[in-house]
Write a protein that holds these residues in place. Structure first.
Motif, short mmCIF file in Angstrom:
data_model
loop_
_atom_site.label_atom_id
_atom_site.label_comp_id
_atom_site.label_asym_id
_atom_site.label_seq_id
_atom_site.Cartn_x
_atom_site.Cartn_y
_atom_site.Cartn_z
N ARG A 1 0.83 -1.21 0.00
CA ARG A 1 0.00 0.00 0.00
C ARG A 1 0.86 1.26 0.00
N LEU A 2 1.94 1.23 0.76
CA LEU A 2 2.84 2.38 0.79
C LEU A 2 3.48 2.60 -0.57
N VAL A 3 3.93 1.54 -1.21
CA VAL A 3 4.55 1.66 -2.53
C VAL A 3 3.59 2.33 -3.51
N LYS A 4 2.31 1.95 -3.44
CA LYS A 4 1.32 2.56 -4.34
C LYS A 4 1.18 4.05 -4.07
N VAL A 5 1.17 4.46 -2.80
CA VAL A 5 1.07 5.88 -2.47
C VAL A 5 2.29 6.63 -3.01
N ILE A 6 3.49 6.06 -2.85
CA ILE A 6 4.70 6.72 -3.33
C ILE A 6 4.68 6.82 -4.86
N GLU A 7 4.20 5.79 -5.52
CA GLU A 7 4.08 5.85 -6.98
C GLU A 7 3.16 7.01 -7.39
N ASP A 8 2.07 7.18 -6.66
CA ASP A 8 1.13 8.26 -6.97
C ASP A 8 1.77 9.63 -6.75
N THR A 9 2.47 9.81 -5.62
CA THR A 9 3.06 11.12 -5.33
C THR A 9 4.21 11.42 -6.30
N ALA A 10 4.99 10.39 -6.65
CA ALA A 10 6.09 10.60 -7.59
C ALA A 10 5.57 11.00 -8.96
N TYR A 11 4.51 10.34 -9.41
CA TYR A 11 3.90 10.69 -10.70
C TYR A 11 3.39 12.12 -10.67
N GLU A 12 2.71 12.48 -9.61
CA GLU A 12 2.15 13.82 -9.50
C GLU A 12 3.27 14.87 -9.46
N VAL B 1 16.73 19.73 -22.02
CA VAL B 1 15.73 18.81 -22.55
C VAL B 1 14.35 19.42 -22.32
N ARG B 2 13.61 19.55 -23.42
CA ARG B 2 12.23 20.02 -23.34
C ARG B 2 11.35 18.81 -23.05
N VAL B 3 10.71 18.79 -21.91
CA VAL B 3 9.99 17.61 -21.42
C VAL B 3 8.61 17.53 -22.07
N ASP B 4 8.34 16.39 -22.72
CA ASP B 4 7.01 16.19 -23.28
C ASP B 4 6.29 14.99 -22.68
N THR B 5 6.99 14.22 -21.84
CA THR B 5 6.37 13.08 -21.16
C THR B 5 6.89 13.03 -19.73
N ALA B 6 5.97 12.90 -18.77
CA ALA B 6 6.36 12.79 -17.36
C ALA B 6 5.71 11.55 -16.78
N ARG B 7 6.54 10.54 -16.49
CA ARG B 7 6.06 9.29 -15.93
C ARG B 7 6.39 9.25 -14.43
N THR B 8 6.10 8.11 -13.81
CA THR B 8 6.35 7.99 -12.37
C THR B 8 7.81 8.12 -12.02
N TRP B 9 8.68 7.45 -12.79
CA TRP B 9 10.08 7.40 -12.39
C TRP B 9 11.02 8.08 -13.37
N TYR B 10 10.48 8.72 -14.42
CA TYR B 10 11.37 9.40 -15.36
C TYR B 10 10.62 10.47 -16.15
N LEU B 11 11.43 11.35 -16.74
CA LEU B 11 10.93 12.34 -17.69
C LEU B 11 11.55 12.03 -19.05
N GLN C 1 15.80 13.87 -11.02
CA GLN C 1 14.93 13.03 -11.82
C GLN C 1 15.72 12.42 -12.97
N THR C 2 15.43 11.17 -13.29
CA THR C 2 16.01 10.55 -14.47
C THR C 2 15.33 11.11 -15.71
#
Length: 456
Positions: A371-382, A437-447, A415-416
């Protein structure tokens, strides 16, 4: 064996170092490699081609012991090395903790050297080659001699710079103070001079290292001087400054001000919370409350808007209840971490927490962890959505493992970032350079995005 006879004994030998654990271990490995280079040794690509195999260990997690035993035992099946004789050495925290006792668990280890004996590793290995015996050194050395050893850096553009060793905090779950010793700060001017020399050699980014960098200088000068050190290091011309680790109880207002006012300090702070429950924090001997931590986060963000906050969190500390865990979840959501290193509690003999009996079933702890991992994934994505359509300066580290025509590097917020390599350039042209780098995609663990402009 004196140092005059070490080089002839080791010259031409090949070595391979495998490192486990924290950034301090990575730095220690670079020092060991530098010493072996100075003795005429050559780095091997893998253990099979090495006369000397060294494991630099970490003992924070219980599984580390079994992992080490497995790695050492795997050396038994390797083909004969170039010289015909292989020396297996174990360094780092497990070596410091277990000393000669390690010899009974791994019968093919020839050398054991503790965290305070790095400067003597050449002599120990040379002795093992000479007499075929088993040699151990874990005696505490009051000096910081290892920092003046030769240095084999992994990259030319980044350097680890230790500013202190040891820890005085004695968190109830942590073995580090017992294997790294008490805090010992390097002289202020020595650190600044080292960074200045690194700048002259072409280094663009440094990471200041300590078990608790916020305490830097307290043992040597009577009061912390980390804020002053950040400012002075920022005057050397270094382009990027990072640091780790940072204990919340010692993060002073003047340090936050120095971070905000020193352009080279990157807008990223790793601030280990460990738990969101004040009750559990007290059991952990962390010496701050949930409210203290959240107030600190607010003060940091007031001074450094947009800063990336990362953390460490332990799930399943003995006695943690569902209510305690829910407080951790709510704190993680409130802070909005860009990343978190999450761990299931690992019992370490010799720590106060090891004596606490906990009847909580493992499956309950695992479910909480998930459950904690899911919360961290959500906050990292946001958090990463904040970089969408922005242009970020990226220090290029190399090519993506998935596509050699895609560069990979780190943003100021750590950020990676991925981007296609521009036509006409190779990754060798870009490693160690900064590209926008002009960012056009932002995922949970990378741009990811597109390179804009020329590398610099």
């Amino acid at each position: 064996m004196d140092m005059m006879s070490v080089r002839p004994a080791l010259s031409g030998k090949t070595y391979f170092i495998r490192t486990f654990g924290c950034q301090m271990n990575l730095h220690d490995s670079e020092r060991v490699a530098g010493l072996l280079d100075a003795c005429g040794c050559l780095e091997a690509a893998d253990p099979a081609g090495a006369d000397i195999v060294i494991f630099m260990t970490c003992c924070v997690r219980e599984a580390a012991d079994q992992r080490l035993y497995g790695q050492c035992n795997s050396c038994k099946s390797l083909p004969a090395p170039p010289s015909g004789t292989r020396v297996v050495a174990v360094g780092g925290c497990i070596a410091q903790r277990d000393g000669e006792g390690l010899l009974t668990n791994v019968d093919n280890v020839n050398v054991i050297f503790g965290t305070h004996a790095i400067a003597h590793v050449g002599e120990l290995i040379a002795q093992a080659f000479e007499d075929g015996g088993r040699h151990v050194s874990i005696a505490e050395d009051e000096s910081l001699a290892a920092v003046s050893m030769p240095w084999h850096r992994e990259t030319v553009y980044h350097a680890w710079v230790p500013i202190m060793t040891g820890c005085n905090n004695f968190c109830s779950y942590c073995i580090v103070p017992y294997v790294r010793g008490r805090e010992k700060s390097r002289p202020f001017e020595e650190v600044v001079d080292e960074v200045s020399a690194l700048v002259r050699s072409g280094v663009r980014e440094i990471t200041l290292l300590g078990q608790n960098v916020n305490s830097y200088g307290r043992d040597r000068y009577g009061a912390p001087r980390f804020a002053e050190l950040l400012r002075k290091v920022g005057e050397t011309g270094i382009e990027r400054i990072r640091f780790t680790s940072s204990h919340p109880k010692d993060l002073l207002p003047e340090t936050i001000d120095a971070m905000a006012e020193t352009p080279a300090v990157m807008p990223h702070l790793h601030l280990a919370v460990q738990s969101g429950s004040t009750r559990i924090l007290k059991e952990m001997n962390r010496r701050y409350t949930r409210e203290d931590y959240l107030d600190l986060v607010r003060r940091v963000r007031d001074r450094i808007p947009g800063i990336a906050l990362t953390t460490d969190i332990i799930v399943g500390f003995p006695g943690e209840t569902e209510e305690d865990f829910e407080e951790t979840l709510s704190l993680a959501r409130e802070v909005g971490y860009a990343q978190a290193f999450t761990f299931i509690y690992s019992r370490r003999e010799g720590t106060p927490a090891a004596a606490i009996v906990d009847p909580t079933p493992h499956e309950v702890i695992q479910e909480r962890f998930d459950r904690l991992v899911k919360v961290i994934e959500d906050t990292a994505y946001e958090f990463n959505q904040g970089e969408l359509h922005a242009t970020v300066p990226v220090l290029v580290e190399g090519a993506s493992k998935k596509n050699t025509r895609v560069l990979q590097g780190k943003s100021p917020k750590n950020q990676t970032v991925h981007a296609p390599i521009p036509e006409g350039l190779n990754i060798e042209d870009l490693i160690g350079k900064i590209v926008d780098v002009r960012v056009d995609t932002a995922r949970t663990w990378y741009l990811s995005g597109t390179v804009a402009g020329d590398p610099r």
